[in-house]
Motif scaffolding. Structure first.
Motif, short mmCIF file in Angstrom:
data_model
loop_
_atom_site.label_atom_id
_atom_site.label_comp_id
_atom_site.label_asym_id
_atom_site.label_seq_id
_atom_site.Cartn_x
_atom_site.Cartn_y
_atom_site.Cartn_z
N GLU A 44 0.84 -1.20 0.00
CA GLU A 44 0.00 0.00 0.00
C GLU A 44 0.88 1.26 0.00
N ALA A 45 1.92 1.24 0.80
CA ALA A 45 2.82 2.40 0.84
C ALA A 45 3.49 2.61 -0.52
N LEU A 46 3.87 1.51 -1.17
CA LEU A 46 4.51 1.62 -2.48
C LEU A 46 3.54 2.14 -3.53
N ILE A 47 2.29 1.70 -3.48
CA ILE A 47 1.29 2.20 -4.41
C ILE A 47 1.11 3.71 -4.24
N GLN A 48 1.00 4.14 -2.99
CA GLN A 48 0.85 5.56 -2.73
C GLN A 48 2.06 6.35 -3.23
N GLU A 49 3.25 5.76 -3.07
CA GLU A 49 4.46 6.43 -3.53
C GLU A 49 4.51 6.50 -5.05
N ARG A 50 4.09 5.42 -5.71
CA ARG A 50 4.06 5.45 -7.18
C ARG A 50 3.06 6.51 -7.67
N ILE A 51 1.92 6.62 -7.02
CA ILE A 51 0.94 7.63 -7.40
C ILE A 51 1.52 9.03 -7.20
N ARG A 52 2.19 9.22 -6.07
CA ARG A 52 2.80 10.52 -5.79
C ARG A 52 3.85 10.88 -6.84
N SER A 53 4.69 9.90 -7.18
CA SER A 53 5.75 10.18 -8.16
C SER A 53 5.18 10.43 -9.54
N LEU A 58 3.96 14.24 -13.80
CA LEU A 58 2.95 14.86 -14.65
C LEU A 58 2.96 16.37 -14.49
N GLN A 59 3.07 16.84 -13.27
CA GLN A 59 3.10 18.28 -13.04
C GLN A 59 4.33 18.92 -13.66
N LYS A 60 5.45 18.20 -13.59
CA LYS A 60 6.66 18.72 -14.22
C LYS A 60 6.49 18.81 -15.73
N GLN A 63 4.44 21.81 -16.59
CA GLN A 63 5.19 23.06 -16.51
C GLN A 63 6.13 23.24 -17.70
N GLU A 64 6.68 22.15 -18.19
CA GLU A 64 7.66 22.21 -19.27
C GLU A 64 7.03 22.48 -20.63
N ASN A 65 5.84 21.97 -20.85
CA ASN A 65 5.26 21.99 -22.19
C ASN A 65 4.17 23.04 -22.39
#
Length: 527
Positions: A44-53, A58-60, A63-65
């Motif tokens: 569960e912690a890894l899933i949450q981390e993958r979602i966060r990353s 995506l946000q980066k 900002q770039e495009n």
């Protein structure tokens, strides 16, 4: 800022692989928590981390495009725009003109040169459009669907994670929980010697570490879960101790006090595989094989699926009766407790009188051991039927013989002749439990038969020769000289361990035996 369509869907998790970065994240996560955690919590912690990353990536990208395209916005030549609905392709506005739509007089049309070299036109200045109502992923107003993703894919991620963590040198598992090896509390030889003495006082165990820690002094302010985990690890690494708890429990036992049949397979249950062609078995033989439920049967994959039964009837063959064991098969396995890793599980069985029987699930050898005395008390014999079912408490199993009024009946009886050979005769025997007529064989002298097994272990015979000899003896008990295949299987197993399919295959593939129907065979004239 506007909508960024973020989805981690089924294909993402099905192709999901555990990376070194994931392992490093979990290592740091465990250090931060300072307590061992189970696989599902780490998943569960890894899933949450993958979602966060993924959000961060995506946000980066956003900002770039350039700005996210939204129809209500007004754009000018030279503006950079990106399109989430078009797999995040981006482009530059090269022209702006008035729209030609009476319903939307304020609408503009922009021409965008896309990064793939194509040119497309899009609406602008359009207040009412579905794309205007969505929000940028990561905004405060966005609803978080991470819990739904955890519910859907945590089992899949847990399975992949466990495989990956087993190869990690930095993380270790005890039972179902993991922790960083470098942060374990050290237990020295003196601590482990005391643990051995405590187990010795309890006849070898089993005992949990919580009980051992009551007598083992260790000065530390670390969390109790970490202390228990560390001691479990120290015991696991010491060959004097054996972890024997069922899934969800960790219990310790002294190796040297475990019964020998728990550590080594006895000769009565030992079988050296012999190749044979299963296509020799007809449908009647396959049905008989399934009913015999022998742990040596080469069950096909579909038969190995977990079977859940409220009650299972077991017919004892001679080897299991003599040793005091029950075969572990697809039908019986679900009744008994199991474990993630430990090969031996200590548990208790309870009979109809409320008597507790100390027993072992011996997973490497596919049997349950510990019933020799109970079989004697119940006056059981080879061929007797016993019933087993799960008890009220976890890890508890109820056992009882198939009831039958005590009387005397004519039963095939195995005797050892003056020449040391096996002889079968029909003799009256006292019967205390119901039995399978084809499997029932009374054995008045187990000592003499034990000696025969020892001699044969040092001087093995060809299986076909043994089958011929047993067939000749059993044929004397039938006026027509016919012997049922199951009766032959039961007789052969009185002198050597052998699965039913192998016996049946030899009957069908050798000219010494002639089929007479309904799984009966007789010896051919030239035999």
């Amino acid at each position: 800022m506007v909508f960024a369509d973020f989805q981690i869907n089924q294909s993402y998790w099905e192709s999901f692989t555990i990376t070194q970065a994931d392992i490093e994240f979990l290592y740091a996560y465990l250090l931060d928590k300072e307590t061992p955690l189970p696989s599902d919590e780490l998943a569960e912690a890894l899933i949450q981390e993958r979602i966060r990353s993924e959000k961060e990536r995506l946000q980066k990208k956003q900002q770039e495009n350039g700005e996210i395209y939204q129809p209500k916005e007004v754009y000018a030549i030279g503006d950079k725009v990106q399109f989430p609905a078009m797999d995040w392709i981006n482009g530059t506005v090269t022209a702006v003109r008035e729209g030609n739509n009476p319903e939307h007089p304020q609408m503009k049309v922009i021409t965008v040169e896309l990064s793939d070299g194509k040119t497309r036109q899009f609406a602008a200045g359009l207040e009412n459009h579905i794309l205007n109502t969505t929000t940028l992923f990561g905004d405060e107003s966005e609803s978080d669907h991470s819990s739904e993703i955890v519910d859907l894919y945590s089992d899949l991620v847990t399975q992949k994670l466990e495989h990956a963590l087993l190869d990690s040198k930095d993380l270790i598992r005890i039972g179902a929980v993991w922790f960083a090896k470098s942060l374990l509390i050290e237990f020295n030889v003196g601590h482990l010697n005391l643990a051995e003495a405590l187990l010795d006082m309890h006849n070898g165990g089993p005992l949990p570490v919580s009980t051992l820690l009551e007598q083992i002094d260790i000065e530390t302010d670390d969390p109790q879960d970490l202390i228990k985990f560390s001691l479990n690890y120290a015991l696991q690494e010491d060959p004097r101790f054996d972890e024997v708890g069922p899934t969800g429990e960790i219990q310790w036992f002294l190796n040297r006090l475990e019964p020998q049949p728990v550590r080594e397979i006895p000769i009565e249950l030992s079988f050296t595989p012999i190749e044979y062609d299963r296509s020799d078995l007809d449908d009647d033989m396959l049905r008989a094989e399934q009913q015999l439920d022998d742990e040596l049967t080469d069950y096909q994959l579909e038969d190995k699926k977990k079977v859940t039964a409220k009650e299972v009837a077991v017919v004892l063959n001679y080897p299991h009766w003599r040793i005091g064991s029950i075969p572990l098969t697809p039908s019986t396995r679900s009744v008994f407790p199991t474990a993630l890793e430990t090969p031996r599980v200590k548990f208790k069985m309870i009979d109809t009188r409320g008597q507790e029987i100390s027993a072992w699930v011996v997973r490497p050898f596919n049997y349950v051991y510990g019933l020799r005395d109970w079989y004697d008390e119940m006056d059981l014999m080879p061929g007797s039927i016993i019933k087993i079912k799960p008890g009220k408490e976890p890890g508890e199993v109820l056992i009882q013989p198939e009831k039958k009024r005590s009387n005397r009946e004519w039963i095939r009886t195995l005797l050892i002749g003056t020449d040391g050979g096996v002889v079968f005769a029909m003799l009256k025997q006292t019967i205390s439990a119901d039995f399978n007529e084809r499997m029932a064989i009374a054995v008045p002298s187990t000592d003499a038969l034990d000696e025969l097994w020892k001699k044969r272990a040092n001087n093995p015979r060809p299986l076909k020769n043994d089958i011929l000899n047993i067939m000749r003896e059993l044929a004397k008990l039938n006026p027509q000289g016919h012997v049922h295949s199951v009766e032959l299987y039961a007789g052969v197993n009185c002198i050597r361990r052998c699965p039913p399919g192998l016996v049946f295959s030899i009957l069908t593939s050798n000219p010494e035996f002639t089929a007479v129907g309904d799984l009966y065979y007789r010896l051919s004239e030239h035999s």
